[in-house]
Design an enzyme around this catalytic site. Structure first.
Site: not given
Ligand SMILES: *[C@@H]1O[C@H](CO)[C@@H](O)[C@H](O)[C@H]1NC(C)=O
Ligand SMILES: *[C@@H]1O[C@H](CO)[C@@H](O)[C@H](O)[C@H]1NC(C)=O
Ligand SMILES: *[C@@H]1O[C@H](CO)[C@@H](O)[C@H](O)[C@H]1NC(C)=O
Ligand SMILES: *[C@@H]1O[C@H](CO)[C@@H](O)[C@H](O)[C@H]1NC(C)=O
Ligand SMILES: *[C@@H]1O[C@H](CO)[C@@H](O)[C@H](O)[C@H]1NC(C)=O
Length: 436
Positions: A159, A408, A411
């Site tokens: 990702s 998160d 990311h």
């Protein structure tokens, strides 16, 4: 599961972390990451259903004025003359801000579209990476199109590869319209866009190990299975058509896994209950990178069109508190002063650096190929403010601060610090074109 970030432990001395950092800690942590980043539970998602009424506050940033910026051509001239080391620099204010925003770019993954999810502070958008020895010019989409015209560039990995790809697409889309020409797989894991204006093709391939693997899944194995000596043909078999690849892996190697090599079990990482030897994940990640680079060399050597490859180095996460509580990555500004890359971040980065060096020894015999590290670990480490944090979901505090808040801190928000990775990549491509 009140697991704190392994990074706390890993800030101790490197040899300590390498030798003694319990693999179990990584494993527990990664189970948490796995659950929440890759299969978020419906029960926790319920907090995200209340939108879009917001308690949004725009903080006015009291930024000191940016240093005067050079004109593009002056920047270019300096960049042309100097062989830059992109690793060393510092983040400085830049009032110009990003090239795009979440409204103008239609390709941003939901969980990374921080502004549209109500992230209130926007100061993190106004920084640029100032190199110690030279200037890093602002990303110019038309330069990219001219250098890559009639070529196909592919991002391959997890990702984070997708995060970087979407940053590139958003910046390119400010100059020319991308047409989505292919899509396949759950959650758009395989996609191709074509820029008709310059016949540039951009793809993303999901391959979180680069080698063949079976991912942990509901109803499938409760750990990943990796075949460390077999390249993942989902991308490997397309190498013929590719002119440039950007490989980007790392975080998936922290997850529990069983490793196979030459048809038998090589060992495992955090597999209680299975009678396999714990071998950690560093050696396995090294093998995976080696196999990926060897496959590129073997399949492209002597080919008419050749290939260029980047390997993006490890992207540090920034969990400071508990990952499921508010304030897990609360910073709103880059780190001040120089930060040393340490612990797991350093070990992961070094593996990438060393494997690129080893592969380059082989490439010298053939020519027609260039392999280079995209060394983003340090500049990313210095951006604890660039992650979605709770804004991976829209308006997470619409009902006040709840007990469990998913974060998160891995990311990057788009736009955000990851745009700099592509800015550097473009400069390396320009250097290659000049034959350096
Ligand atoms: C920098 O190099 C590129 C090609 O390598 C060239 O097209 C461009 O004109 C140069 N820019 C300056 C300001 O010298
Ligand atoms: C750039 O600087 C880093 C850190 O000082 C060093 O490890 C690396 O080898 C340098 N890269 C090049 C291409 O000189
Ligand atoms: C995004 O960019 C568009 C076009 O430049 C602009 O009209 C819009 O106000 C921007 N949105 C935000 C939230 O900055
Ligand atoms: C467009 O680019 C592809 C490579 O991505 C190339 O094979 C093809 O020949 C190009 N088409 C034209 C018209 O140049
Ligand atoms: C575990 O593996 C070892 C070595 O392969 C073997 O000797 C032993 O019988 C195995 N134990 C079980 C319970 O399967």
């Amino acid at each position: 599961m009140g697991v704190t970030s392994p990074l706390k432990v890993s800030t101790r001395s490197r040899s300590f972390s390498t030798k003694f950092l319990p693999y179990v800690l990584y494993a527990l942590f990664s189970i948490a990451l796995f659950r929440f980043y890759f299969h978020p539970s419906p029960f926790l998602q319920s907090t995200t259903d209340q939108l879009p009424h917001s308690n949004r506050i725009i903080l006015t940033s009291s930024s000191p004025p940016s240093p005067p910026s050079l004109s593009l051509s002056r920047e270019e001239e300096i960049a042309n003359k100097t062989s830059c080391n992109y690793t060393n620099g510092r983040w400085v204010h830049d009032k110009r801000g990003p090239l795009y925003n979440g409204t103008t770019c239609g390709t941003i993954k939901d969980g990374q579209n921080c502004i549209s999810h109500g992230r209130p502070d926007l100061g993190y958008l106004y920084w640029r990476w100032q190199l110690n020895q030279c200037q890093l010019p602002r990303f110019d989409p038309n330069t990219f199109f001219n250098l890559l015209s009639n070529k196909h560039i592919a991002f391959v990995g997890d990702s984070m590869a997708r995060n970087q790809l979407e940053s590139l697409l958003c910046m390119l889309a400010t100059a020319s319209n991308p047409n989505l020409v292919y899509t396949n797989g759950e959650d758009n894991r395989f996609r191709t866009w074509h820029f008709d204006s310059h016949n540039v093709t951009v793809s993303v391939y999901w391959s979180p190990f680069l080698v063949r693997g079976v991912e942990k899944s509901k109803g499938g194995p409760d750990h990943n299975e990796l075949y460390v000596d077999v390249v993942d043909e989902r991308w490997g078999s397309d190498l013929d058509h590719l002119d440039m690849v950007v490989l980007s892996i790392g975080h998936w190697f922290l997850h529990p896994a069983v490793y196979y090599e030459g048809g038998s079990v090589l060992g495992c990482h955090y597999c209680p209950g299975l009678n396999h030897t714990e071998i950690g994940f560093y050696g396995v990640m090294r093998k995976a990178i080696k196999i990926a680079l060897e496959s590129i060399i073997e399949r492209k050597k002597g080919s008419r069109n050749g290939i260029d490859a980047f390997l993006t180095s490890f992207s540090p996460s920034h969990f400071e508190g508990e990952w499921d509580k508010a304030g897990a990555c609360p910073k709103t500004e880059p780190s001040k002063g120089e930060k040393m890359v340490e612990g797991m971040d350093a070990d992961m980065r070094l593996i990438a650096v060393e494997e690129i060096e080893a592969a380059n020894v082989k490439v010298k015999q053939f020519g027609g190929m260039r392999l280079e590290i995209l060394d983003v670990t340090k500049l990313s480490l210095m951006r604890p403010d660039g992650h979605p944090g709770p804004y991976m979901y829209p308006f997470p505090f619409a009902n006040g601060v709840e007990e469990h808040v998913q974060n998160d801190c891995v990311h990057w928000c788009l736009p955000g610090p990851i745009d700099t990775w592509n800015q550097i990549m473009l400069q390396v491509i320009r250097r290659w074109r000049r034959g350096e």
